[in-house]
Design an enzyme around this catalytic site. Structure first.
Site, PDB file in Angstrom:
ATOM      1  N   GLU A  31       0.841  -1.207   0.000  1.00 38.20           N
ATOM      2  CA  GLU A  31       0.000   0.000   0.000  1.00 38.20           C
ATOM      3  C   GLU A  31       0.874   1.255   0.000  1.00 38.20           C
ATOM      4  OE1 GLU A  31      -3.474  -0.061   2.507  1.00 38.20           O
ATOM      5  OE2 GLU A  31      -3.154   2.031   3.050  1.00 38.20           O
ATOM      6  N   THR A  63      -3.925   4.930  -1.496  1.00 36.53           N
ATOM      7  CA  THR A  63      -4.895   5.540  -0.571  1.00 36.53           C
ATOM      8  C   THR A  63      -5.516   6.787  -1.190  1.00 36.53           C
ATOM      9  OG1 THR A  63      -3.294   6.938   0.553  1.00 36.53           O
ATOM     10  CG2 THR A  63      -3.595   4.730   1.434  1.00 36.53           C
ATOM     11  N   ARG A 126     -15.295   5.145   4.633  1.00 35.72           N
ATOM     12  CA  ARG A 126     -15.947   6.409   4.986  1.00 35.72           C
ATOM     13  C   ARG A 126     -14.948   7.558   4.932  1.00 35.72           C
ATOM     14  NH1 ARG A 126     -17.300   7.742  11.107  1.00 35.72           N
ATOM     15  NH2 ARG A 126     -15.051   8.073  10.998  1.00 35.72           N
ATOM     16  N   ASP A 128     -11.612   9.680   7.160  1.00 37.34           N
ATOM     17  CA  ASP A 128     -11.465  10.426   8.419  1.00 37.34           C
ATOM     18  C   ASP A 128     -12.029  11.825   8.238  1.00 37.34           C
ATOM     19  OD1 ASP A 128     -10.374   8.601  10.218  1.00 37.34           O
ATOM     20  OD2 ASP A 128      -8.411   8.754   9.259  1.00 37.34           O
ATOM     21  N   HIS A 172     -13.114   0.310  15.997  1.00 33.68           N
ATOM     22  CA  HIS A 172     -12.799   1.594  15.356  1.00 33.68           C
ATOM     23  C   HIS A 172     -12.532   2.639  16.443  1.00 33.68           C
ATOM     24  CE1 HIS A 172     -13.571   5.445  13.359  1.00 33.68           C
ATOM     25  NE2 HIS A 172     -13.143   4.824  12.273  1.00 33.68           N
ATOM     26  N   PRO A 173     -11.563   3.545  16.214  1.00 33.74           N
ATOM     27  CA  PRO A 173     -11.253   4.550  17.252  1.00 33.74           C
ATOM     28  C   PRO A 173     -12.488   5.305  17.762  1.00 33.74           C
ATOM     29  CG  PRO A 173      -9.672   4.687  15.452  1.00 33.74           C
ATOM     30  CD  PRO A 173     -10.661   3.628  15.061  1.00 33.74           C
ATOM     31  N   LYS A 220     -21.480  -4.630   6.161  1.00 34.29           N
ATOM     32  CA  LYS A 220     -20.654  -4.144   5.035  1.00 34.29           C
ATOM     33  C   LYS A 220     -20.328  -5.306   4.099  1.00 34.29           C
ATOM     34  CE  LYS A 220     -17.117  -1.776   7.124  1.00 34.29           C
ATOM     35  NZ  LYS A 220     -15.995  -0.818   7.259  1.00 34.29           N
ATOM     36  N   TYR A 323       1.585  -1.774   4.878  1.00 34.73           N
ATOM     37  CA  TYR A 323       1.507  -0.313   4.772  1.00 34.73           C
ATOM     38  C   TYR A 323       2.948   0.141   4.625  1.00 34.73           C
ATOM     39  CZ  TYR A 323      -3.182  -0.931   6.725  1.00 34.73           C
ATOM     40  OH  TYR A 323      -4.483  -1.321   6.921  1.00 34.73           O
TER      41      TYR A 323
END
Ligand SMILES: Cc1cc2nc3c(=O)[nH]c(=O)nc-3n(C[C@H](O)[C@H](O)[C@H](O)COP(=O)(O)OP(=O)(O)OC[C@H]3O[C@@H](n4cnc5c(N)ncnc54)[C@H](O)[C@@H]3O)c2cc1C
Length: 409
Positions: A31, A63, A126, A128, A172-173, A220, A323
């Protein structure tokens, strides 16, 4: 319209995932993010080409910059990847995608351009919150979450695209809460396995919230997600538990582990705090001990990365998604160690590292160091209009958007 010289449209990644890796060990996927400068883009083209050839990566993710900040560049880079022989996996988010008063026009156009250019794989996200906000809000009539985007792609584009979605082994945060001392002392065993501590504060996605996350993830996938790519994690057990939970929830698609390469101490500290990532005690202590020695951190990034990958491979994982942070040394160190590649780390070249700064990382968020008219300090609060409250020499000062800039350490 494709010209005669254009390569055939990409295969769907979900179809490629079912085949065993030629190296007999595991597939690799890589990525990247759009760099800020033209030189960075040039260097990234070269690095992507090298890394694809050297690791025979199964696919390549690009990204979508935070807040849609890199829409055109992300698309260009993903199309470039497709044209140069990568199977391109384009990330797409719902943040700031309204155009000409139409809340979803920019999404539709991006999908059409990707499709016309031969891309057949999308990571539906979605996103940030955009610059200046800490909370995500939907545009009127626009998408409210990644689930909406998955549904939209399936409705408007049918099976034209393979779709992957994000999964969060630690929650998720947004659903990770700060615990009181009493709550921290009374965590369940599963909470203990997911919790993290940053600056002396304990955080966890509580069991009830974790269940909501899993229910939502199932939605999802049921809506059309072919496979899941996870948020970074530094505790292999967290990933293994997550996969087990997915199966219990009836989520039977592939779950691809997202592996953040440890490249530098400041980035590690910042990202783990921002994402409220669990950092095992031993890892945290080792990183703190090496904080002033960048070469040691990189070496350790290889040792630690190899260990965690080995543990994942032992548990049956068949693909490792790195990543890369647009760098190669740590990835090569790990793939060499695992026997997926050989002799690459000695050949790695990161002289261009200073050009590999992401567009979105130019934005200042709470905790970042910035400098402006009133001096240098740390952002304490970000207002919706982009005004930052900055602590300068022990005093809080307000600086308007545009009058300060982030300081890179
Ligand atoms: C693999 C991966 C790749 C990423 N790539 C990018 C990128 O390219 N660009 C970028 O800007 N960011 C990227 N991110 C970050 C991501 O955009 C953020 O984590 C963002 O805050 C959430 O995106 P999401 O798609 O997971 O959101 P969602 O799936 O919408 O979920 C966000 C949160 O909202 C909750 N939620 C939403 N809707 C509902 C509902 N209807 N019912 C119940 N709960 C709901 C979810 O449970 C979750 O807690 C990536 C993250 C991962 C893990």
């Amino acid at each position: 319209m494709c010209s005669a010289q254009d390569p055939a449209p990409d295969a769907k990644i979900i179809d490629l995932l079912s085949k065993k890796a030629d190296n007999g060990i595991a597939h690799v996927s890589l990525e990247y993010f759009p760099p800020r400068t033209e030189q960075g883009v040039k260097n990234l083209h070269a690095r992507m080409e090298r890394m694809k050839t050297n690791t025979t990566a199964l696919y390549t993710d690009m990204t979508w910059g935070a807040g849609g900040s890199t829409a055109e560049l992300s698309l260009d880079l993903a199309l470039h990847a497709h044209r140069t022989g990568h199977v391109s996996n384009l990330h797409l988010t719902c943040t700031n995608m309204e155009k000409d008063g139409d809340p979803v026009k920019a999404v539709r156009e991006a999908l059409q351009a990707a499709y016309d250019g031969g891309i057949r794989n999308i990571v539906a996200l979605r996103g940030d919150p955009p610059e200046g906000s800490d909370e995500w809000t939907a545009a009127e009539g626009g998408f409210a979450c990644a689930l909406d985007l998955v549904r939209y792609i399936r409705k408007e584009f049918g099976d034209s695209f393979g779709i992957s979605v994000a999964g969060y082994p630690e929650g998720h945060p947004n659903r990770i809460s700060q615990l009181t001392d009493e709550e921290a002392a009374n965590m369940s065993d599963s909470e203990k396995g997911r919790c993290c501590t940053h600056d002396g504060i304990t955080y966890v996605c509580k069991d009830d919230d974790y269940k909501k996350e899993m229910d939502y993830l199932k939605e999802k996938v049921d809506a059309g997600g072919d496979f899941i790519i996870t948020q970074m994690f530094f505790d292999a057990e967290v990933f293994k538990t997550f996969v087990k939970d997915c199966r219990e929830w009836g989520i039977n698609c592939p779950v691809v582990p997202g592996l953040m390469c440890i490249n530098a101490y400041p980035g590690f500290k910042k990202m783990t705090k921002f994402c409220k990532t669990r950092v095992p005690k031993d890892l945290g202590e080792k990183m703190d001990a090496m904080k002033d020695d960048p070469d040691a951190v990189k070496k350790f990034g290889v040792t630690f990365g190899s260990e965690i990958c080995r543990s994942l491979l032992d548990s049956g994982v068949e693909i490792l998604h790195f990543y890369t942070l647009n760098l190669e040394k740590v990835v090569y160190g790990i793939t060499d160690d695992l026997g997926i590649t050989s002799g690459l780390v000695e050949k790695s070249d990161e002289k261009d590292a200073k050009d590999m700064v992401a567009v979105g990382s130019a934005w200042a968020r709470v905790g970042d160091k910035v400098k402006g008219s009133a001096g240098e300090g740390v952002v304490k609060e970000m207002r919706k209009d982009g005004t930052a409250v900055i602590e300068v020499d022990g005093k809080d000062v307000e600086m308007a958007k545009g009058s300060y800039e982030k300081v890179f350490s």
